[in-house]
Scaffold this motif. Structure first.
Motif, PDB file in Angstrom:
ATOM      1  N   SER A   1       0.825  -1.203   0.000  1.00  5.26           N
ATOM      2  CA  SER A   1       0.000   0.000   0.000  1.00  5.26           C
ATOM      3  C   SER A   1       0.861   1.256   0.000  1.00  5.26           C
ATOM      4  N   ASP A   2       0.251   2.336  -0.482  1.00  7.15           N
ATOM      5  CA  ASP A   2       0.863   3.658  -0.367  1.00  7.15           C
ATOM      6  C   ASP A   2       0.099   4.401   0.709  1.00  7.15           C
ATOM      7  N   VAL A   3       0.817   4.797   1.729  1.00  6.39           N
ATOM      8  CA  VAL A   3       0.149   5.459   2.847  1.00  6.39           C
ATOM      9  C   VAL A   3       0.671   6.886   2.964  1.00  6.39           C
ATOM     10  N   THR A   4      -0.245   7.834   2.927  1.00  3.67           N
ATOM     11  CA  THR A   4       0.152   9.225   3.138  1.00  3.67           C
ATOM     12  C   THR A   4      -0.135   9.584   4.594  1.00  3.67           C
ATOM     13  N   PHE A   5       0.924   9.935   5.294  1.00  6.29           N
ATOM     14  CA  PHE A   5       0.789  10.319   6.697  1.00  6.29           C
ATOM     15  C   PHE A   5       0.613  11.834   6.784  1.00  6.29           C
ATOM     16  N   TYR A   6      -0.367  12.246   7.560  1.00  3.10           N
ATOM     17  CA  TYR A   6      -0.528  13.662   7.902  1.00  3.10           C
ATOM     18  C   TYR A   6      -0.325  13.731   9.406  1.00  3.10           C
ATOM     19  N   VAL A   7       0.713  14.446   9.813  1.00  5.68           N
ATOM     20  CA  VAL A   7       1.057  14.427  11.234  1.00  5.68           C
ATOM     21  C   VAL A   7       1.085  15.843  11.787  1.00  5.68           C
ATOM     22  N   THR A   8       0.433  16.022  12.922  1.00  2.00           N
ATOM     23  CA  THR A   8       0.504  17.321  13.585  1.00  2.00           C
ATOM     24  C   THR A   8       0.685  17.103  15.081  1.00  2.00           C
ATOM     25  N   SER A   9       0.932  18.198  15.802  1.00  2.00           N
ATOM     26  CA  SER A   9       1.169  18.102  17.238  1.00  2.00           C
ATOM     27  C   SER A   9       0.097  18.859  18.003  1.00  2.00           C
ATOM     28  N   ARG A  10      -0.259  18.309  19.155  1.00  2.00           N
ATOM     29  CA  ARG A  10      -1.256  18.958  19.995  1.00  2.00           C
ATOM     30  C   ARG A  10      -0.614  19.975  20.931  1.00  2.00           C
ATOM     31  N   ASP A  11       0.724  19.869  21.108  1.00  2.00           N
ATOM     32  CA  ASP A  11       1.332  20.733  22.118  1.00  2.00           C
ATOM     33  C   ASP A  11       2.685  21.318  21.691  1.00  2.00           C
ATOM     34  N   VAL A  12       3.745  20.544  21.841  1.00  2.00           N
ATOM     35  CA  VAL A  12       5.078  21.093  21.554  1.00  2.00           C
ATOM     36  C   VAL A  12       5.669  20.393  20.331  1.00  2.00           C
ATOM     37  N   ILE A  13       6.897  20.743  19.994  1.00  2.00           N
ATOM     38  CA  ILE A  13       7.536  20.122  18.829  1.00  2.00           C
ATOM     39  C   ILE A  13       7.934  18.685  19.156  1.00  2.00           C
ATOM     40  N   HIS A  14       7.523  17.776  18.291  1.00  2.00           N
ATOM     41  CA  HIS A  14       7.921  16.370  18.390  1.00  2.00           C
ATOM     42  C   HIS A  14       8.515  15.980  17.040  1.00  2.00           C
ATOM     43  N   SER A  15       8.798  14.679  16.898  1.00  2.00           N
ATOM     44  CA  SER A  15       9.086  14.176  15.559  1.00  2.00           C
ATOM     45  C   SER A  15       8.369  12.859  15.386  1.00  2.00           C
ATOM     46  N   PHE A  16       8.255  12.452  14.133  1.00  2.00           N
ATOM     47  CA  PHE A  16       7.606  11.187  13.792  1.00  2.00           C
ATOM     48  C   PHE A  16       8.616  10.454  12.926  1.00  2.00           C
ATOM     49  N   SER A  17       9.268   9.458  13.506  1.00  2.00           N
ATOM     50  CA  SER A  17      10.341   8.770  12.805  1.00  2.00           C
ATOM     51  C   SER A  17      10.118   7.275  12.842  1.00  2.00           C
ATOM     52  N   LEU A  18      10.087   6.660  11.654  1.00  2.00           N
ATOM     53  CA  LEU A  18       9.939   5.207  11.589  1.00  2.00           C
ATOM     54  C   LEU A  18      11.333   4.607  11.704  1.00  2.00           C
ATOM     55  N   VAL A  19      11.542   3.853  12.769  1.00  2.00           N
ATOM     56  CA  VAL A  19      12.862   3.306  13.059  1.00  2.00           C
ATOM     57  C   VAL A  19      13.329   2.400  11.915  1.00  2.00           C
ATOM     58  N   GLY A  20      14.562   2.593  11.483  1.00  2.00           N
ATOM     59  CA  GLY A  20      15.155   1.731  10.460  1.00  2.00           C
ATOM     60  C   GLY A  20      14.773   2.130   9.047  1.00  2.00           C
ATOM     61  N   THR A  21      14.095   3.278   8.895  1.00  2.00           N
ATOM     62  CA  THR A  21      13.733   3.752   7.554  1.00  2.00           C
ATOM     63  C   THR A  21      14.148   5.219   7.450  1.00  2.00           C
ATOM     64  N   ASN A  22      13.965   5.803   6.258  1.00  2.00           N
ATOM     65  CA  ASN A  22      14.265   7.233   6.140  1.00  2.00           C
ATOM     66  C   ASN A  22      13.002   8.070   6.287  1.00  2.00           C
ATOM     67  N   VAL A  23      11.952   7.466   6.828  1.00  2.00           N
ATOM     68  CA  VAL A  23      10.713   8.210   7.070  1.00  2.00           C
ATOM     69  C   VAL A  23      10.880   8.974   8.374  1.00  2.00           C
ATOM     70  N   ASN A  24      10.938  10.279   8.269  1.00  2.00           N
ATOM     71  CA  ASN A  24      11.281  11.075   9.439  1.00  2.00           C
ATOM     72  C   ASN A  24      10.824  12.504   9.220  1.00  2.00           C
ATOM     73  N   THR A  25      10.051  13.022  10.133  1.00  2.00           N
ATOM     74  CA  THR A  25       9.675  14.432  10.007  1.00  2.00           C
ATOM     75  C   THR A  25       9.575  15.075  11.378  1.00  2.00           C
ATOM     76  N   MET A  26       9.829  16.355  11.409  1.00  2.00           N
ATOM     77  CA  MET A  26       9.543  17.133  12.610  1.00  2.00           C
ATOM     78  C   MET A  26       8.034  17.325  12.659  1.00  2.00           C
ATOM     79  N   VAL A  27       7.487  17.380  13.839  1.00  2.00           N
ATOM     80  CA  VAL A  27       6.049  17.600  13.984  1.00  2.00           C
ATOM     81  C   VAL A  27       5.881  18.886  14.787  1.00  2.00           C
ATOM     82  N   ILE A  28       5.387  19.906  14.106  1.00  2.00           N
ATOM     83  CA  ILE A  28       5.355  21.245  14.696  1.00  2.00           C
ATOM     84  C   ILE A  28       3.908  21.636  14.969  1.00  2.00           C
ATOM     85  N   PRO A  29       3.607  22.086  16.180  1.00  2.00           N
ATOM     86  CA  PRO A  29       2.232  22.494  16.458  1.00  2.00           C
ATOM     87  C   PRO A  29       1.775  23.569  15.465  1.00  2.00           C
ATOM     88  N   GLY A  30       0.597  23.385  14.909  1.00  2.00           N
ATOM     89  CA  GLY A  30       0.089  24.364  13.947  1.00  2.00           C
ATOM     90  C   GLY A  30       0.359  23.966  12.518  1.00  2.00           C
TER      91      GLY A  30
END
Ligand code: CUA
Length: 265
Positions: free
Chosen positions: A90-119
């Motif tokens: 499958s092709d999965v499009t992730f939409y990621v946001t934060s409820r509070d502070v800056i986080h990241s969303f990183s899939l371990v062992g892959t190059n899928v990695n993004t900062m997650v910024i509130p707003g």
């Protein structure tokens, strides 16, 4: 003009280095299929995610034959939903946001990695082939629980995968003789309609209803049981749809004390 042999050598070496740098950058950005995290999505008010169509209910939904969208909310110190379940191939499009502070969303062992910024809404499309389990970690220090902030992405086989959501709700107590109504909400987040059976078990009673739920639709069903047939006491109930269950307990009593705060219906 006379250029010294060594100077020529350095000029050529410098040129080769520049060509080399451009080649590696081109290779890294084009040949490896690496793409930047998208930031074209509309911004979102972090404190009002509950009112946002995209993030009020973090979830995975089907949008094409092998295409899915995952709406993910990061917050101190967890990811929702968790685990995120998607099917193989499958092709999965992730939409990621934060409820509070800056986080990241990183899939371990892959190059899928993004900062997650509130707003902001980070967008990434990932191709999953075979069934696998990936850890999700937060790479941005976000508070004392940062090191515990983790989630999982489960890529499951076609057979195991389903996008049915079940929620059932019944009264805590009713007076003997009154009806017990259990409301069942079944959501089908796949594109195809599903045919299934909703079952309510309470006491010795089993009630069933065969249903068809269109793709992307939510079905509301209500089961009604006469409390007199159950008798006084506590009765556990369970609602089942395919592999999903939800349950509760209802108390049937003769004389409910009326403390004014209870809503028996
Ligand atoms: Cu969230 Cu670190």
């Amino acid at each position: 003009m006379n250029i010294h042999a060594y100077e020529k050598l350095w000029l050529v070496a410098a040129m080769l280095l520049i060509v080399g740098f451009i080649a590696t950058i081109t290779y890294g950005s084009v040949a490896l299929g690496i793409t930047m995290v998208g930031d074209q999505q509309d911004t979102v008010e972090p404190t009002e995610l509950a009112d946002d169509d995209r993030f009020d209910d973090p979830r995975v939904e089907q949008v094409g034959e092998n295409e899915y969208e995952a709406y993910v909310v990061a917050q101190t110190f967890s990811f929702q939903p968790n685990p995120i379940e998607v099917p193989e191939d499958s092709d999965v499009t992730f939409y990621v946001t934060s409820r509070d502070v800056i986080h990241s969303f990183s899939l371990v062992g892959t190059n899928v990695n993004t900062m997650v910024i509130p707003g902001e809404v980070a967008e990434m499309t990932v191709e999953f082939d075979d069934p696998a389990e990936y850890g999700v970690v937060c790479n941005e220090y976000c508070g004392p629980g940062h090191h515990d902030m983790e989630g999982e992405v489960h890529v499951v086989s076609e057979d195991e995968f389903d996008l049915t959501e079940l929620e059932a709700d019944g009264p805590d107590e009713v007076e003997t003789g009154d009806e017990i109504s259990v409301d069942v909400t079944t959501e089908n987040r796949q594109l195809e309609a599903i045919e299934t059976t909703i079952t309510l078990e309470i006491g010795d009673e089993t009630l069933t209803e065969d249903v068809t739920i269109e793709g992307g639709e939510t079905l509301e069903t209500t089961f009604t049981v006469d409390s007199a047939t159950l008798g006084e006491g506590d009765h556990d109930w369970t609602v089942t749809v395919d592999d999903h269950t939800d349950s509760g307990t209802v108390t049937v009593a003769d004389d409910l004390e009326d403390d004014g705060g209870d809503d028996d219906e």
